[in-house]
Design a protein around this motif. Structure first.
Motif, PDB file in Angstrom:
ATOM      1  N   THR A 171       0.851  -1.194   0.000  1.00  0.00           N
ATOM      2  CA  THR A 171       0.000   0.000   0.000  1.00  0.00           C
ATOM      3  C   THR A 171       0.887   1.243   0.000  1.00  0.00           C
ATOM      4  O   THR A 171       2.026   1.197   0.455  1.00  0.00           O
ATOM      5  CB  THR A 171      -0.957  -0.002   1.220  1.00  0.00           C
ATOM      6  OG1 THR A 171      -1.861   1.094   1.091  1.00  0.00           O
ATOM      7  CG2 THR A 171      -0.221   0.105   2.540  1.00  0.00           C
ATOM      8  N   LYS A 172       0.370   2.327  -0.519  1.00  0.00           N
ATOM      9  CA  LYS A 172       1.124   3.590  -0.571  1.00  0.00           C
ATOM     10  C   LYS A 172       1.254   4.195   0.834  1.00  0.00           C
ATOM     11  O   LYS A 172       0.380   4.018   1.676  1.00  0.00           O
ATOM     12  CB  LYS A 172       0.421   4.605  -1.492  1.00  0.00           C
ATOM     13  CG  LYS A 172       0.286   4.121  -2.925  1.00  0.00           C
ATOM     14  CD  LYS A 172       1.461   4.566  -3.736  1.00  0.00           C
ATOM     15  CE  LYS A 172       1.355   4.151  -5.183  1.00  0.00           C
ATOM     16  NZ  LYS A 172       2.523   3.471  -5.675  1.00  0.00           N
ATOM     17  N   VAL A 173       2.361   4.916   1.048  1.00  0.00           N
ATOM     18  CA  VAL A 173       2.596   5.556   2.342  1.00  0.00           C
ATOM     19  C   VAL A 173       2.793   7.061   2.118  1.00  0.00           C
ATOM     20  O   VAL A 173       3.668   7.456   1.351  1.00  0.00           O
ATOM     21  CB  VAL A 173       3.857   4.966   3.032  1.00  0.00           C
ATOM     22  CG1 VAL A 173       4.159   5.698   4.334  1.00  0.00           C
ATOM     23  CG2 VAL A 173       3.689   3.476   3.285  1.00  0.00           C
ATOM     24  N   PRO A 174       1.975   7.902   2.784  1.00  0.00           N
ATOM     25  CA  PRO A 174       2.156   9.357   2.656  1.00  0.00           C
ATOM     26  C   PRO A 174       3.341   9.814   3.527  1.00  0.00           C
ATOM     27  O   PRO A 174       3.185  10.027   4.728  1.00  0.00           O
ATOM     28  CB  PRO A 174       0.818   9.922   3.154  1.00  0.00           C
ATOM     29  CG  PRO A 174       0.305   8.878   4.111  1.00  0.00           C
ATOM     30  CD  PRO A 174       0.844   7.559   3.641  1.00  0.00           C
ATOM     31  N   LEU A 175       4.503   9.961   2.912  1.00  0.00           N
ATOM     32  CA  LEU A 175       5.722  10.247   3.669  1.00  0.00           C
ATOM     33  C   LEU A 175       5.672  11.595   4.384  1.00  0.00           C
ATOM     34  O   LEU A 175       6.160  11.717   5.507  1.00  0.00           O
ATOM     35  CB  LEU A 175       6.944  10.160   2.751  1.00  0.00           C
ATOM     36  CG  LEU A 175       7.187   8.778   2.120  1.00  0.00           C
ATOM     37  CD1 LEU A 175       8.432   8.815   1.237  1.00  0.00           C
ATOM     38  CD2 LEU A 175       7.312   7.691   3.171  1.00  0.00           C
TER      39      LEU A 175
END
Length: 182
Positions: free
Chosen positions: A18-22
């Motif tokens: 899943t994408k991670v909002p850095l």
């Protein structure tokens, strides 16, 4: 001859799927470093076990600094816990792949590095540059730094069995050189 290898560092990767909002992660965590102009990953430091995890926006993780696969799992679970706090949905447990193990130890015998450099294949030895001899094994894939006092560092293996196997081959090959000399 007995080896006494001690794992100093394990580098492992995992994918969260899943994408991670850095930017959101860096704002919510004090133990992070993120400089996207320099490097696309965020560094997340874990206190216990002491380690660092590179977190990428793709959801890929690179864990360094642990001394066992159990510690790697522990660290990845801590990262997931922190990500859940900022709303990242991680379902399931990510598959962890060990990429490299760094171990140190000794073969408890003095080594003539000049002789090893001349006799063994796949060695590099330039004592004016560095006091250790670099010795590469192909099967299992491992690289050793050997020092004249018998101390060593091994890198490149991916599990304990490969580490032990590479150590056995190193001992066998160095013993063969010592026997040739006599």
């Amino acid at each position: 001859m007995k080896s006494n290898l001690k794992i100093q560092n394990i580098v492992a990767t995992a994918s969260l799927g899943t994408k991670v909002p850095l930017v959101k992660l860096v704002r919510s965590q004090a133990n992070t470093e993120y400089n996207p102009e320099q490097f696309p990953g965020l560094v997340l430091r874990i206190k216990n076990p002491k380690s660092a995890v590179l977190v990428f926006s793709s959801g890929n993780l690179v864990c360094t600094g642990t001394k066992s696969t159990a510690q790697v799992k522990q660290v990845i679970l801590q990262v997931i816990k922190q990500l859940r706090k900022i709303g990242v949905k991680v379902t399931g447990v990510p598959k962890i792949s060990v990429q490299n193990i760094v171990a140190s130890g000794s073969i408890n015998m003095a080594l003539n590095l000049n002789e090893l450099a001349l006799t063994l294949e796949n060695t590099e030895y330039e004592p004016e540059q560095f006091p250790g001899l670099v010795y590469k094994l192909n099967e299992p894939n491992a690289t050793f730094l050997l020092f004249s006092n018998g101390k060593l560092v091994c890198t490149g293996t991916k599990n304990r069995a490969q580490l032990e196997d590479s150590m056995k081959k190193l001992i066998k090959n160095t013993k063969a050189v010592v026997k040739v000399k006599k």
